[in-house]
Design a protein around this motif. Structure first.
Motif, PDB file in Angstrom:
ATOM      1  N   LEU A  15       1.033  -0.983  -0.284  1.00 28.41           N
ATOM      2  CA  LEU A  15      -0.331   0.357   0.190  1.00 28.41           C
ATOM      3  C   LEU A  15       0.947   1.413  -0.076  1.00 28.41           C
ATOM      4  O   LEU A  15       0.451   2.490  -0.291  1.00 28.41           O
ATOM      5  CB  LEU A  15      -0.857  -0.042   1.138  1.00 28.41           C
ATOM      6  CG  LEU A  15      -2.360  -0.837   1.118  1.00 28.41           C
ATOM      7  CD1 LEU A  15      -3.260  -1.016   2.013  1.00 28.41           C
ATOM      8  CD2 LEU A  15      -2.685  -1.015  -0.304  1.00 28.41           C
ATOM      9  N   GLU A  65      -0.841  -5.283  -8.663  1.00 24.48           N
ATOM     10  CA  GLU A  65      -2.278  -5.787  -8.132  1.00 24.48           C
ATOM     11  C   GLU A  65      -1.351  -6.670  -6.918  1.00 24.48           C
ATOM     12  O   GLU A  65       0.247  -7.515  -7.504  1.00 24.48           O
ATOM     13  CB  GLU A  65      -2.771  -6.936  -8.677  1.00 24.48           C
ATOM     14  CG  GLU A  65      -3.432  -5.780  -9.861  1.00 24.48           C
ATOM     15  CD  GLU A  65      -4.373  -6.531 -10.867  1.00 24.48           C
ATOM     16  OE1 GLU A  65      -5.325  -5.953 -11.171  1.00 24.48           O
ATOM     17  OE2 GLU A  65      -3.911  -7.022 -11.474  1.00 24.48           O
ATOM     18  N   HIS A  87      -7.484   0.797  -6.792  1.00 26.69           N
ATOM     19  CA  HIS A  87      -7.066  -0.062  -5.592  1.00 26.69           C
ATOM     20  C   HIS A  87      -8.184  -0.280  -4.909  1.00 26.69           C
ATOM     21  O   HIS A  87      -7.996   0.080  -4.458  1.00 26.69           O
ATOM     22  CB  HIS A  87      -5.970  -0.019  -4.405  1.00 26.69           C
ATOM     23  CG  HIS A  87      -4.555   0.434  -5.201  1.00 26.69           C
ATOM     24  ND1 HIS A  87      -3.367   1.163  -6.026  1.00 26.69           N
ATOM     25  CD2 HIS A  87      -3.620  -0.804  -5.592  1.00 26.69           C
ATOM     26  CE1 HIS A  87      -2.766   1.289  -6.296  1.00 26.69           C
ATOM     27  NE2 HIS A  87      -2.305   0.324  -6.163  1.00 26.69           N
ATOM     28  N   ARG A  97     -10.012  -3.514  -2.526  1.00 25.40           N
ATOM     29  CA  ARG A  97      -9.113  -4.444  -2.102  1.00 25.40           C
ATOM     30  C   ARG A  97     -10.447  -5.275  -1.790  1.00 25.40           C
ATOM     31  O   ARG A  97     -11.533  -5.657  -1.306  1.00 25.40           O
ATOM     32  CB  ARG A  97      -9.011  -3.750  -0.475  1.00 25.40           C
ATOM     33  CG  ARG A  97      -8.050  -5.049   0.306  1.00 25.40           C
ATOM     34  CD  ARG A  97      -8.282  -4.616   1.941  1.00 25.40           C
ATOM     35  NE  ARG A  97     -10.144  -5.210   2.953  1.00 25.40           N
ATOM     36  CZ  ARG A  97      -9.805  -5.203   4.282  1.00 25.40           C
ATOM     37  NH1 ARG A  97      -9.012  -4.200   4.657  1.00 25.40           N
ATOM     38  NH2 ARG A  97     -10.928  -5.680   4.495  1.00 25.40           N
ATOM     39  N   LYS A 149      -5.951  -9.533  -1.283  1.00 25.22           N
ATOM     40  CA  LYS A 149      -5.981  -9.597  -2.519  1.00 25.22           C
ATOM     41  C   LYS A 149      -6.339  -7.834  -2.858  1.00 25.22           C
ATOM     42  O   LYS A 149      -7.495  -7.746  -2.425  1.00 25.22           O
ATOM     43  CB  LYS A 149      -6.893 -10.462  -2.951  1.00 25.22           C
ATOM     44  CG  LYS A 149      -7.159 -10.292  -4.793  1.00 25.22           C
ATOM     45  CD  LYS A 149      -7.959 -11.681  -4.922  1.00 25.22           C
ATOM     46  CE  LYS A 149      -7.534 -12.584  -4.767  1.00 25.22           C
ATOM     47  NZ  LYS A 149      -9.174 -13.301  -5.603  1.00 25.22           N
ATOM     48  N   TYR A 150      -5.268  -7.480  -3.560  1.00 27.21           N
ATOM     49  CA  TYR A 150      -5.984  -6.318  -3.999  1.00 27.21           C
ATOM     50  C   TYR A 150      -5.831  -6.076  -5.783  1.00 27.21           C
ATOM     51  O   TYR A 150      -4.605  -6.617  -6.582  1.00 27.21           O
ATOM     52  CB  TYR A 150      -4.584  -5.044  -3.004  1.00 27.21           C
ATOM     53  CG  TYR A 150      -4.563  -4.626  -2.444  1.00 27.21           C
ATOM     54  CD1 TYR A 150      -5.697  -3.435  -1.770  1.00 27.21           C
ATOM     55  CD2 TYR A 150      -4.188  -5.614  -1.267  1.00 27.21           C
ATOM     56  CE1 TYR A 150      -5.735  -3.163  -0.381  1.00 27.21           C
ATOM     57  CE2 TYR A 150      -5.221  -5.045   0.590  1.00 27.21           C
ATOM     58  CZ  TYR A 150      -5.500  -4.019   0.012  1.00 27.21           C
ATOM     59  OH  TYR A 150      -5.530  -3.166   1.789  1.00 27.21           O
ATOM     60  N   HIS A 208      -9.294   2.465   0.018  1.00 29.05           N
ATOM     61  CA  HIS A 208      -9.713   2.075  -1.310  1.00 29.05           C
ATOM     62  C   HIS A 208     -10.710   0.983  -0.523  1.00 29.05           C
ATOM     63  O   HIS A 208     -10.784   0.609   0.324  1.00 29.05           O
ATOM     64  CB  HIS A 208      -8.353   0.577  -1.132  1.00 29.05           C
ATOM     65  CG  HIS A 208      -6.727   1.554  -0.829  1.00 29.05           C
ATOM     66  ND1 HIS A 208      -6.118   2.403  -1.937  1.00 29.05           N
ATOM     67  CD2 HIS A 208      -6.255   1.435   0.494  1.00 29.05           C
ATOM     68  CE1 HIS A 208      -4.938   1.592  -1.827  1.00 29.05           C
ATOM     69  NE2 HIS A 208      -5.249   1.935  -0.666  1.00 29.05           N
ATOM     70  N   THR A 227     -13.601  -1.346  -0.241  1.00 29.45           N
ATOM     71  CA  THR A 227     -13.247  -2.685   0.796  1.00 29.45           C
ATOM     72  C   THR A 227     -14.838  -2.988   0.046  1.00 29.45           C
ATOM     73  O   THR A 227     -14.701  -4.462   0.631  1.00 29.45           O
ATOM     74  CB  THR A 227     -13.206  -2.594   1.877  1.00 29.45           C
ATOM     75  OG1 THR A 227     -13.801  -1.349   2.589  1.00 29.45           O
ATOM     76  CG2 THR A 227     -11.329  -1.851   2.584  1.00 29.45           C
TER      77      THR A 227
END
Length: 163
Positions: free
Chosen positions: A13, A22, A61, A63, A68-69, A84, A86
């Motif tokens: 991150l 990724e 990005h 999540r 896993k992004y 990001h 989620t």
């Protein structure tokens, strides 16, 4: 950095160098390098989606799980979580770069669907074609992309792109 080196989520991150990667279970997977045409399609698509009242952003990005992004080329939702997402967004879009294969991007759509994204689009800027892949359905090649109330015609999307 080797594709097999294990990287912490925190390090991922805070990563700033390109190419964008990724992140799956500690492994960095570089995204294909976009072209000018790829960027133009992103720009046009975000304009068309913004006009329809959703927030559309590039290269955010997302999540899918704590390990896993992924980085869709464009995401859209009434409101996008910061920094990001989620929680699943309404739409994830992948735009083919020269190194990409349609099958791998459709497989990525399956990952978005598993996360809870109802709508995915895959756009080929070179061939000026597109597929929509809605959760629970098969991918289909279309001239009008839909995602709930959102509509983007390929004619309009490619209208300002030099041939």
């Amino acid at each position: 950095m080797s594709a097999t080196a294990i990287v912490s989520v925190e390090d991922y991150l805070h990563r700033t160098e390109k190419p964008y990667c990724e992140y799956i279970d500690g492994v960095l997977l570089p995204k294909a390098m976009p072209t000018k045409l790829h960027a133009l399609i992103q720009k046009m698509l975000m304009r068309l989606l913004d006009k329809q009242g959703v927030e559309a952003l590039a290269e955010v990005h997302v999540r899918l799980s704590p390990t896993k992004y992924l980085i869709p080329d464009v995401i859209a939702a009434p409101e996008i979580q910061s920094p990001h997402p989620t929680e699943p967004v309404l739409l994830c879009v992948e735009i083919l770069s020269p190194e990409d294969r349609i099958g791998s991007l459709l497989a990525k759509c399956e990952q978005y669907h598993s996360w809870g994204v109802p709508f995915c689009w895959v756009i080929d800027p070179e061939k000026q074609t597109a597929w929509q892949y809605h959760a629970g359905n098969e991918p289909e090649r279309v001239g009008l992309l839909t995602a709930g109330d959102l509509r983007v015609s390929l004619d309009e999307l490619f209208s300002e792109i030099p041939r």
